[in-house]
Design a protein around this motif. Structure first.
Motif, short mmCIF file in Angstrom:
data_model
loop_
_atom_site.label_atom_id
_atom_site.label_comp_id
_atom_site.label_asym_id
_atom_site.label_seq_id
_atom_site.Cartn_x
_atom_site.Cartn_y
_atom_site.Cartn_z
N THR A 1 -20.13 72.06 12.02
CA THR A 1 -19.59 72.42 13.34
C THR A 1 -18.89 71.23 13.98
N ASP A 2 -19.51 70.06 13.91
CA ASP A 2 -18.91 68.86 14.49
C ASP A 2 -17.59 68.50 13.80
N LYS A 3 -17.56 68.60 12.48
CA LYS A 3 -16.34 68.29 11.73
C LYS A 3 -15.20 69.22 12.16
N LEU A 4 -15.53 70.48 12.36
CA LEU A 4 -14.52 71.45 12.79
C LEU A 4 -14.02 71.13 14.20
N ILE A 5 -14.92 70.72 15.07
CA ILE A 5 -14.52 70.34 16.43
C ILE A 5 -13.61 69.11 16.38
N CYS A 6 -13.96 68.14 15.55
CA CYS A 6 -13.09 66.96 15.38
C CYS A 6 -11.72 67.38 14.87
N GLY A 7 -11.69 68.31 13.91
CA GLY A 7 -10.42 68.80 13.41
C GLY A 7 -9.58 69.44 14.51
N ALA A 8 -10.25 70.16 15.40
CA ALA A 8 -9.54 70.80 16.51
C ALA A 8 -8.90 69.76 17.41
N TYR A 9 -9.62 68.68 17.70
CA TYR A 9 -9.06 67.64 18.58
C TYR A 9 -7.90 66.90 17.92
N ILE A 10 -8.02 66.63 16.63
CA ILE A 10 -6.93 65.94 15.93
C ILE A 10 -5.66 66.79 15.94
N GLU A 11 -5.81 68.09 15.66
CA GLU A 11 -4.65 68.97 15.65
C GLU A 11 -4.07 69.13 17.05
N ALA A 12 -4.93 69.26 18.05
CA ALA A 12 -4.44 69.42 19.43
C ALA A 12 -3.70 68.18 19.90
N ARG A 13 -4.24 67.00 19.57
CA ARG A 13 -3.56 65.76 19.97
C ARG A 13 -2.21 65.63 19.27
N SER A 14 -2.16 66.01 18.01
CA SER A 14 -0.87 65.97 17.30
C SER A 14 0.14 66.85 18.02
N CYS A 15 -0.30 68.03 18.41
CA CYS A 15 0.60 68.97 19.09
C CYS A 15 1.08 68.39 20.41
N GLU A 16 0.18 67.80 21.17
CA GLU A 16 0.55 67.20 22.44
C GLU A 16 1.54 66.07 22.25
N ARG A 17 1.34 65.26 21.22
CA ARG A 17 2.24 64.14 20.98
C ARG A 17 3.60 64.60 20.46
N PHE A 18 3.64 65.64 19.64
CA PHE A 18 4.93 66.18 19.23
C PHE A 18 5.74 66.58 20.46
N ALA A 19 5.09 67.25 21.39
CA ALA A 19 5.79 67.72 22.59
C ALA A 19 6.28 66.56 23.45
N ARG A 20 5.43 65.54 23.61
CA ARG A 20 5.81 64.39 24.44
C ARG A 20 6.88 63.53 23.78
N LEU A 21 6.84 63.44 22.45
CA LEU A 21 7.79 62.61 21.72
C LEU A 21 9.17 63.26 21.58
N ALA A 22 9.20 64.58 21.50
CA ALA A 22 10.43 65.29 21.15
C ALA A 22 11.66 64.85 21.96
N PRO A 23 11.56 64.74 23.30
CA PRO A 23 12.76 64.35 24.06
C PRO A 23 13.08 62.85 23.99
#
Length: 262
Positions: free
Chosen positions: A166-188
């Motif tokens: 369960t913890d590993k899956l939660i960590c995976g969720a945060y890594i993917e979410a942070r990647s998504c947030e950074r893609f959006a912030r970096l794009a412009p």
């Protein structure tokens, strides 16, 4: 400016994460001399995401033959990245050659397989796409060290099951979410074609974090809100604290590290 469609995708991610990417990290990331390290680390992050998903399938969901097929699927990507062997152009043709068979005693095996195999396919495709961008910008692949980010999250994973999964899956969720947030912030902030590529990654990355959370909730069988909140605080500390190593998921760059990269 992101379209309304992508803003809707980002809204729950922003709510899930406990902090935004610091402006100091964005300022460093948009400097042209840092493009090579940004793309190279992004490339490695895509492979590590695929490896993490493969580990979960092999550890928790499939028989030995299926596990071996997963290893062979990722081996050419690992050979290129860690041993600098093979032609990167050949990676586009590599497919999983065997159906995954869930363990008979796994109540969640098929769903874990379905979500993680799709995630691996997408991450490996993104890996190849990043290589194409690197080729376009004349960035030769060179091995680099890992950042503190993923290790900083995983060191807090429980040592007993099913809490560990369960913890590993939660960590995976945060890594993917942070990647998504950074893609959006970096794009412009990046060259227009790289920005467009990063925006194109948002949709799959947004679903990845949700898949991880859904699996964590299913496997736990009860509320995971306390662990989600705990790892959210850990993740935010890694992102917002000073970091001497500039990478795709690093924290606030300290002056010495930024100067060293310039």
């Amino acid at each position: 400016m992101l379209s309304n469609d992508y803003q809707l995708l980002l809204a729950p991610i922003k709510q899930f994460l406990h902090c935004e990417t610091p402006d100091s990290w964005l300022a460093a990331a948009q400097q042209p001399q840092h493009l090579a390290i940004l793309l190279t680390d992004h490339l490695i992050c895509e492979l590590k995401a695929a490896q993490s998903a493969m580990y979960l399938i092999r550890r928790y969901a499939v028989d030995e033959q299926s596990g071996e097929a997963l290893l062979q699927w990722l081996k050419p990507f690992e050979d290129f990245t860690y041993r600098q062997q093979g032609d990167w152009r050949a990676l586009a043709e590599i497919k999983l050659k065997k159906s995954m068979i869930p363990k008979a005693d796994s109540g969640f095996g098929q769903e874990l397989i379905d979500k993680m195999v799709l995630l691996i396919k997408e991450e490996l495709h993104h890996f190849y796409q990043v290589l194409e961008v690197m080729q376009q910008y004349g960035v030769a692949y060179e091995k680099i060290t890992s950042s503190r980010y993923a290790k900083g999250l995983l060191r807090h994973v429980s040592t007993f099951e099913p809490n560990a999964l369960t913890d590993k899956l939660i960590c995976g969720a945060y890594i993917e979410a942070r990647s998504c947030e950074r893609f959006a912030r970096l794009a412009p902030l990046l060259p227009a074609d790289i920005g467009a590529f990063y925006v194109s990654l948002l949709r799959s990355e947004a679903r990845h974090y949700q898949d991880y959370l859904q699996l964590a909730e299913q496997i736990a069988g009860n509320t995971i809100s306390e662990r989600v909140a705990f790892f959210g605080k850990v993740e935010a500390e890694l992102i917002s604290s000073d970091d001497t190593d500039f990478k795709f998921h690093s924290g606030q760059p300290v002056a010495t590290s930024v100067q060293a990269m310039a």
